[in-house]
Scaffold this motif. Structure first.
Motif, PDB file in Angstrom:
ATOM      1  N   ALA A  91       0.968  -0.775  -0.268  1.00  9.37           N
ATOM      2  CA  ALA A  91      -0.112  -0.033  -0.437  1.00  9.37           C
ATOM      3  C   ALA A  91       1.253   1.204   0.266  1.00  9.37           C
ATOM      4  CB  ALA A  91      -0.512   0.090   1.059  1.00  9.37           C
ATOM      5  N   GLY A  92       1.867   1.263  -0.607  1.00 11.35           N
ATOM      6  CA  GLY A  92       2.648   1.809  -0.685  1.00 11.35           C
ATOM      7  C   GLY A  92       2.936   3.109   0.502  1.00 11.35           C
TER       8      GLY A  92
ATOM      9  N   SER B 134       5.878   2.922   3.612  1.00  4.68           N
ATOM     10  CA  SER B 134       6.630   3.480   4.058  1.00  4.68           C
ATOM     11  C   SER B 134       7.921   2.436   5.335  1.00  4.68           C
ATOM     12  CB  SER B 134       7.145   4.617   4.545  1.00  4.68           C
ATOM     13  OG  SER B 134       6.375   5.934   3.351  1.00  4.68           O
TER      14      SER B 134
ATOM     15  N   ARG C 298       8.034   1.267  12.491  1.00  5.61           N
ATOM     16  CA  ARG C 298       7.178  -0.041  11.750  1.00  5.61           C
ATOM     17  C   ARG C 298       7.675  -1.193  11.770  1.00  5.61           C
ATOM     18  NH1 ARG C 298       4.205   3.068   6.919  1.00  5.61           N
ATOM     19  NH2 ARG C 298       2.965   4.591   7.968  1.00  5.61           N
TER      20      ARG C 298
ATOM     21  N   LYS D 131      -3.347  12.299   6.416  1.00 11.22           N
ATOM     22  CA  LYS D 131      -4.390  10.788   6.024  1.00 11.22           C
ATOM     23  C   LYS D 131      -3.857  10.007   7.545  1.00 11.22           C
ATOM     24  CE  LYS D 131      -4.557   7.044   2.577  1.00 11.22           C
ATOM     25  NZ  LYS D 131      -4.010   6.873   1.252  1.00 11.22           N
TER      26      LYS D 131
ATOM     27  N   GLU E 154       3.139   8.583   7.268  1.00 12.18           N
ATOM     28  CA  GLU E 154       4.119   9.128   7.399  1.00 12.18           C
ATOM     29  C   GLU E 154       3.577  10.185   7.111  1.00 12.18           C
ATOM     30  OE1 GLU E 154       5.934   6.818   9.401  1.00 12.18           O
ATOM     31  OE2 GLU E 154       7.659   8.189   8.350  1.00 12.18           O
TER      32      GLU E 154
ATOM     33  N   ASP F  56       2.405  11.919   0.383  1.00 15.85           N
ATOM     34  CA  ASP F  56       4.100  10.825  -0.534  1.00 15.85           C
ATOM     35  C   ASP F  56       4.237  11.977  -1.228  1.00 15.85           C
ATOM     36  OD1 ASP F  56       4.187   9.745   1.578  1.00 15.85           O
ATOM     37  OD2 ASP F  56       3.941   7.765   0.907  1.00 15.85           O
TER      38      ASP F  56
END
Ligand code: GLN
Length: 256
Positions: free
Chosen positions: A99-100, A102, A107, A147, A151, A191
């Motif tokens: 999901a794109g 990062s 994480r 969102k 990130e 992003d």
């Protein structure tokens, strides 16, 4: 009860237990093939989005398909949104996510990542017709759209006290753009390749300043789980890079 029937009942009970166990993890399986459940974002163009025909496409979607074909595994895609995808994987409802996402140290405490497959980073964007926001210091007293779970949100939170702005959270990128277009929020953090794509597609936004925080995208599983999936993703990624398929996918989706 006859012995044969007893065995039959026992076999049924065992089967039921197995199917219950099967349901509690993200993996669905038919008799011989394991099917991984992979969560993704809803709209994060050019990485995942619905095309005019209502098909889910994008760099992540095509890359996963190419890697699965190369490695011979089956999967089912679950487009739930970014924040929800994080939850799907940590709760074990999905086996992995693309999901794109990062790759970050924070994480890595909860997820295991594949090798990086795309370099990215966070930028600030404002409405195309705005002439007031030229730097973070112009955000004082304003609202900034972010969102959930991203990130971009983490970065905005990290500087909001310093620059005196407030953040407003959205579940997806589209609603975040709308809030800035409508003038409710003065800016957003997202992003770079995704805002760049939105602008190239006619969304009236513009990027202010330089890319802030560099990061690379990776495929992720819950920490300590589905290690074979990470292995296959990495092996498949190397193969599709070598075959030219990876570049072909980028060329299909990155607007020049
Ligand atoms: N790359 C960002 C992150 O990992 C955003 C991902 C997304 O919104 N799909 O937080």
């Amino acid at each position: 009860m006859k012995k044969a029937t007893k065995i039959g009942v026992l076999a049924m009970a065992v089967l039921m237990i197995f199917s219950l166990v099967g349901c509690s993890s993200g993996t669905t399986s038919t008799s011989d093939t394991k099917k991984y459940v992979i969560a993704t974002d809803t709209t994060f163009k050019p990485f995942e989005f619905e095309n005019d025909k209502g098909e889910r496409v994008g760099i992540d979607i095509d890359l996963l398909a190419a890697i699965a074909a190369d490695q011979g595994f089956e999967y089912e895609l679950k487009a739930v949104g970014f924040d929800a995808a994080l939850g799907e994987v940590t709760s074990g409802q999905s086996d992995g996510m693309i999901a794109g996402m990062s790759i970050t140290d924070v994480r890595k405490e909860t997820f295991d990542f594949s090798d990086p497959y795309f370099d990215s980073g966070v930028v600030m964007a404002v409405s195309a017709n705005d002439n007031t926001i030229k730097a973070y210091s112009d955000l004082a007293g304003k609202k900034v759209a972010v969102k959930n779970g991203t990130e971009g949100a983490t970065f905005a939170e990290s500087i909001k006290a310093q620059y005196g702005f407030e953040t407003v959270s959205f579940p997806d990128s589209s609603n975040m753009y709308e809030d800035v277009k409508a003038g409710n929020s003065a800016a957003l953090f997202e992003d770079y390749p995704v805002v760049g794509d939105a602008i190239a597609s006619g969304v009236p936004l513009k990027i202010i300043g330089e890319m802030e925080k560099g990061s690379s995208y990776g495929f992720a599983v819950k920490k300590g789980q589905n290690a074979e999936l990470i292995k296959m993703f990495n092996a498949g990624l190397a193969n599709v890079k070598a075959s030219g398929k990876y570049q072909e996918i980028l060329d299909t989706y990155i607007q020049k």
